[in-house]
Design an enzyme around this catalytic site. Structure first.
Site, PDB file in Angstrom:
ATOM      1  N   ILE A   7      68.072  90.178  33.276  1.00 52.11           N
ATOM      2  CA  ILE A   7      69.133  90.878  32.547  1.00 52.11           C
ATOM      3  C   ILE A   7      69.750  89.921  31.532  1.00 52.11           C
ATOM      4  O   ILE A   7      70.272  88.865  31.905  1.00 52.11           O
ATOM      5  CB  ILE A   7      70.256  91.375  33.495  1.00 52.11           C
ATOM      6  N   THR A   8      69.697  90.268  30.246  1.00 52.13           N
ATOM      7  CA  THR A   8      70.326  89.411  29.237  1.00 52.13           C
ATOM      8  C   THR A   8      71.829  89.703  29.197  1.00 52.13           C
ATOM      9  O   THR A   8      72.264  90.829  29.431  1.00 52.13           O
ATOM     10  CB  THR A   8      69.725  89.633  27.829  1.00 52.13           C
ATOM     11  N   GLY A   9      72.605  88.658  28.917  1.00 54.34           N
ATOM     12  CA  GLY A   9      74.061  88.838  28.822  1.00 54.34           C
ATOM     13  C   GLY A   9      74.662  89.290  30.136  1.00 54.34           C
ATOM     14  O   GLY A   9      75.513  90.182  30.174  1.00 54.34           O
ATOM     15  N   ALA A  10      74.235  88.668  31.231  1.00 50.43           N
ATOM     16  CA  ALA A  10      74.737  89.070  32.550  1.00 50.43           C
ATOM     17  C   ALA A  10      75.969  88.277  32.950  1.00 50.43           C
ATOM     18  O   ALA A  10      76.407  88.342  34.092  1.00 50.43           O
ATOM     19  CB  ALA A  10      73.638  88.919  33.594  1.00 50.43           C
ATOM     20  N   SER A  12      78.990  88.714  31.728  1.00 46.04           N
ATOM     21  CA  SER A  12      80.226  89.503  31.688  1.00 46.04           C
ATOM     22  C   SER A  12      79.904  90.989  31.553  1.00 46.04           C
ATOM     23  O   SER A  12      78.742  91.368  31.425  1.00 46.04           O
ATOM     24  CB  SER A  12      81.133  89.045  30.523  1.00 46.04           C
ATOM     25  N   GLY A  13      80.946  91.803  31.633  1.00 43.88           N
ATOM     26  CA  GLY A  13      80.851  93.224  31.315  1.00 43.88           C
ATOM     27  C   GLY A  13      79.763  93.985  32.061  1.00 43.88           C
ATOM     28  O   GLY A  13      79.557  93.813  33.268  1.00 43.88           O
ATOM     29  N   TYR A 190      77.046  96.313  13.793  1.00 45.27           N
ATOM     30  CA  TYR A 190      76.862  96.539  15.236  1.00 45.27           C
ATOM     31  C   TYR A 190      76.193  97.889  15.475  1.00 45.27           C
ATOM     32  O   TYR A 190      75.215  97.992  16.232  1.00 45.27           O
ATOM     33  CB  TYR A 190      78.224  96.483  15.947  1.00 45.27           C
TER      34      TYR A 190
HETATM   35  P1  NDP Z   1      80.402  91.987  26.858  1.00 45.12           P
HETATM   36  O1  NDP Z   1      80.908  91.306  25.626  1.00 45.12           O
HETATM   37  O2  NDP Z   1      81.261  91.969  28.078  1.00 45.12           O
HETATM   38  O3  NDP Z   1      78.991  91.402  27.248  1.00 45.12           O
HETATM   39  C1  NDP Z   1      78.075  90.997  26.293  1.00 45.12           C
HETATM   40  C2  NDP Z   1      77.187  89.936  26.876  1.00 45.12           C
HETATM   41  O4  NDP Z   1      76.281  89.520  25.866  1.00 45.12           O
HETATM   42  C3  NDP Z   1      77.943  88.684  27.338  1.00 45.12           C
HETATM   43  O5  NDP Z   1      77.395  88.263  28.553  1.00 45.12           O
HETATM   44  C4  NDP Z   1      77.644  87.691  26.242  1.00 45.12           C
HETATM   45  O6  NDP Z   1      77.631  86.348  26.660  1.00 45.12           O
HETATM   46  C5  NDP Z   1      76.232  88.126  25.875  1.00 45.12           C
HETATM   47  N1  NDP Z   1      75.805  87.558  24.592  1.00 45.12           N
HETATM   48  C6  NDP Z   1      76.401  87.657  23.393  1.00 45.12           C
HETATM   49  N2  NDP Z   1      75.723  86.933  22.477  1.00 45.12           N
HETATM   50  C7  NDP Z   1      74.665  86.381  23.114  1.00 45.12           C
HETATM   51  C8  NDP Z   1      73.618  85.516  22.714  1.00 45.12           C
HETATM   52  N3  NDP Z   1      73.517  85.051  21.474  1.00 45.12           N
HETATM   53  N4  NDP Z   1      72.694  85.150  23.641  1.00 45.12           N
HETATM   54  C9  NDP Z   1      72.794  85.575  24.923  1.00 45.12           C
HETATM   55  N5  NDP Z   1      73.774  86.385  25.357  1.00 45.12           N
HETATM   56  C10 NDP Z   1      74.711  86.774  24.464  1.00 45.12           C
HETATM   57  O7  NDP Z   1      80.092  93.470  26.393  1.00 45.12           O
HETATM   58  P2  NDP Z   1      79.545  94.775  27.186  1.00 45.12           P
HETATM   59  O8  NDP Z   1      79.288  94.444  28.595  1.00 45.12           O
HETATM   60  O9  NDP Z   1      80.452  95.877  26.844  1.00 45.12           O
HETATM   61  O10 NDP Z   1      78.191  95.041  26.420  1.00 45.12           O
HETATM   62  C11 NDP Z   1      76.946  95.097  27.070  1.00 45.12           C
HETATM   63  C12 NDP Z   1      76.061  96.126  26.403  1.00 45.12           C
HETATM   64  O11 NDP Z   1      76.640  97.419  26.538  1.00 45.12           O
HETATM   65  C13 NDP Z   1      75.849  95.912  24.916  1.00 45.12           C
HETATM   66  O12 NDP Z   1      74.488  96.168  24.611  1.00 45.12           O
HETATM   67  C14 NDP Z   1      76.733  96.965  24.270  1.00 45.12           C
HETATM   68  O13 NDP Z   1      76.254  97.345  23.016  1.00 45.12           O
HETATM   69  C15 NDP Z   1      76.594  98.077  25.292  1.00 45.12           C
HETATM   70  N6  NDP Z   1      77.617  99.088  25.259  1.00 45.12           N
HETATM   71  C16 NDP Z   1      78.924  98.805  25.556  1.00 45.12           C
HETATM   72  C17 NDP Z   1      79.859  99.812  25.517  1.00 45.12           C
HETATM   73  C18 NDP Z   1      81.291  99.554  25.818  1.00 45.12           C
HETATM   74  O14 NDP Z   1      82.077 100.504  25.735  1.00 45.12           O
HETATM   75  N7  NDP Z   1      81.697  98.341  26.179  1.00 45.12           N
HETATM   76  C19 NDP Z   1      79.489 101.193  25.195  1.00 45.12           C
HETATM   77  C20 NDP Z   1      78.099 101.373  24.908  1.00 45.12           C
HETATM   78  C21 NDP Z   1      77.214 100.351  24.955  1.00 45.12           C
HETATM   79  P3  NDP Z   1      78.988  85.481  26.853  1.00 45.12           P
HETATM   80  O15 NDP Z   1      79.526  85.891  28.186  1.00 45.12           O
HETATM   81  O16 NDP Z   1      78.499  84.090  26.811  1.00 45.12           O
HETATM   82  O17 NDP Z   1      79.895  85.842  25.728  1.00 45.12           O
END
Ligand code: NDP
Length: 315
Positions: A7-10, A12-13, A190
């Site tokens: 899972i990428t970006g795991a 947070s969120g 975005y």
């Molecule tokens: P977060 O900002 O909480 O999570 C984003 C994650 O992406 C973080 O872990 C962050 O890392 C990571 N990230 C950012 N840049 C990089 C990079 N260069 N390399 C590796 N990792 C990276 O946002 P969400 O959880 O909300 O978003 C997750 C997904 O959900 C996204 O694809 C978003 O488009 C989608 N989404 C979100 C919605 C919402 O309402 N929030 C609605 C619909 C879709 P770090 O922790 O280091 O910053």
């Protein structure tokens, strides 16, 4: 055996909530592919992921070199790849000027689309080799890139145009930093990147599903108004957005619930149909949603694939 999911970006969120949901089931090993190793380790401990259910591996999607390095490291780990979840994203709605990845691509499209494009193009070979019964490649989409919905029609709207900016390399120097060749707009960049995510999923489906049996899917998890995604927005927005989503649009979903939804797309035996964009209704029941005209344009998906392959050095 346990399933192996990346899972990428795991850190947070949504990504973290999904990792946690899968870790508590017990039959998954989760590779958390994150740019900030320590943050991811701490987050896993904070949310109570059982020791041994996960490992953290470095991946910075804003660098093609780092993507290739991650793939090498993952292969060296000896684990098979059964499911890949492309979840990470950046959202820079208040930036006045574009910023760029290590390779000189505008940061939102460079990270959210091109980094994931290279990652999944390379790891498709690993997915093919896995003997897991239900192999999946999931790319998180969004409603914001989907102009057949109310939320997708909030300006600025996504629009990839004829991809002239992307074809020029999105470098903001001798070409535009926007896919359609227009002026930089962080919110639009975005949304454009999310349309690319959904087009990419469908193009993968057309090119690889029949031959490999891999399930390709995208989803809109709901509006998770409290994630870090909105960290770069103005303070007033961050205060008002969660109640607005909760009480006015009613699209609000908690991180935990959104994580359960994505975990379903990873592991639920009933969600194996390929080429689908999943959404959930008010009772949290999944259904196959329709994509906007642009996000389901086959010709554009093919062109996007070809241009993206050139940019990431795969063509
Ligand atoms: P977060 O900002 O909480 O999570 C984003 C994650 O992406 C973080 O872990 C962050 O890392 C990571 N990230 C950012 N840049 C990089 C990079 N260069 N390399 C590796 N990792 C990276 O946002 P969400 O959880 O909300 O978003 C997750 C997904 O959900 C996204 O694809 C978003 O488009 C989608 N989404 C979100 C919605 C919402 O309402 N929030 C609605 C619909 C879709 P770090 O922790 O280091 O910053």
């Amino acid at each position: 055996r346990k399933g192996n999911v990346v899972i990428t970006g795991a850190s947070s969120g949504l990504g973290l909530a999904t990792a946690k949901a899968l870790s508590t089931v017990g039959n998954w090993h989760i590779t958390m592919a994150c740019r900030d190793f320590l943050k991811a380790e701490k987050a896993a401990i904070r949310v109570g992921m059982p020791k041994g259910s996960y490992s953290v591996m470095h991946l910075d999607l804003a660098s093609l070199e780092s993507v290739r390095q991650f793939v090498d490291n993952f292969r060296r780990s000896g684990k098979p790849l059964d499911v890949l979840v492309c979840n990470a994203a950046v959202y820079l709605p208040t930036d006045k000027e574009p910023t760029f990845t290590a390779d000189g691509f505008e940061l939102s499209v460079g990270t959210n689309h091109l980094g994931h494009f290279l990652l999944s193009r390379l790891l498709i070979d690993d997915l093919k080799q896995s003997d897991y019964p239900s192999k999946r490649l999931i790319i998180v989409g969004s409603i914001t890139g989907n102009s057949n919905t109310v939320a997708g029609n909030v300006p600025p709207k996504a629009n990839l145009g004829d991809l002239r900016g992307l074809a020029g390399g999105l470098n903001g120097v001798n070409t535009s930093s926007m896919i359609d060749g227009g002026e930089f707009d962080g919110a639009k960049a975005y949304k454009d990147s999310k349309v690319c995510n959904m087009l990419t999923m469908q193009e993968f489906h057309r090119r690889f599903h029949e031959e490999t049996g891999i399930t390709f899917a995208s989803l809109y998890p709901g509006c998770i108004a409290e994630t870090g995604l909105f960290r770069n927005h103005v303070a007033l927005f961050r205060t008002l957005f969660p109640p607005f989503q909760k009480y006015i649009t009613k699209g609000y979903v908690s991180e935990e619930e959104a994580g359960n939804r994505l975990a379903q797309v990873v592991s639920d035996p009933s969600l194996t149909k390929s080429g689908v964009y999943w959404s959930w209704n008010k009772n949290s029941k999944s259904f196959e949603n329709e994509l906007s005209k642009e996000a389901s344009d086959e010709e554009k998906a093919r062109k996007l694939w070809e241009v993206s392959e050139k940019l990431v050095g795969m063509a």
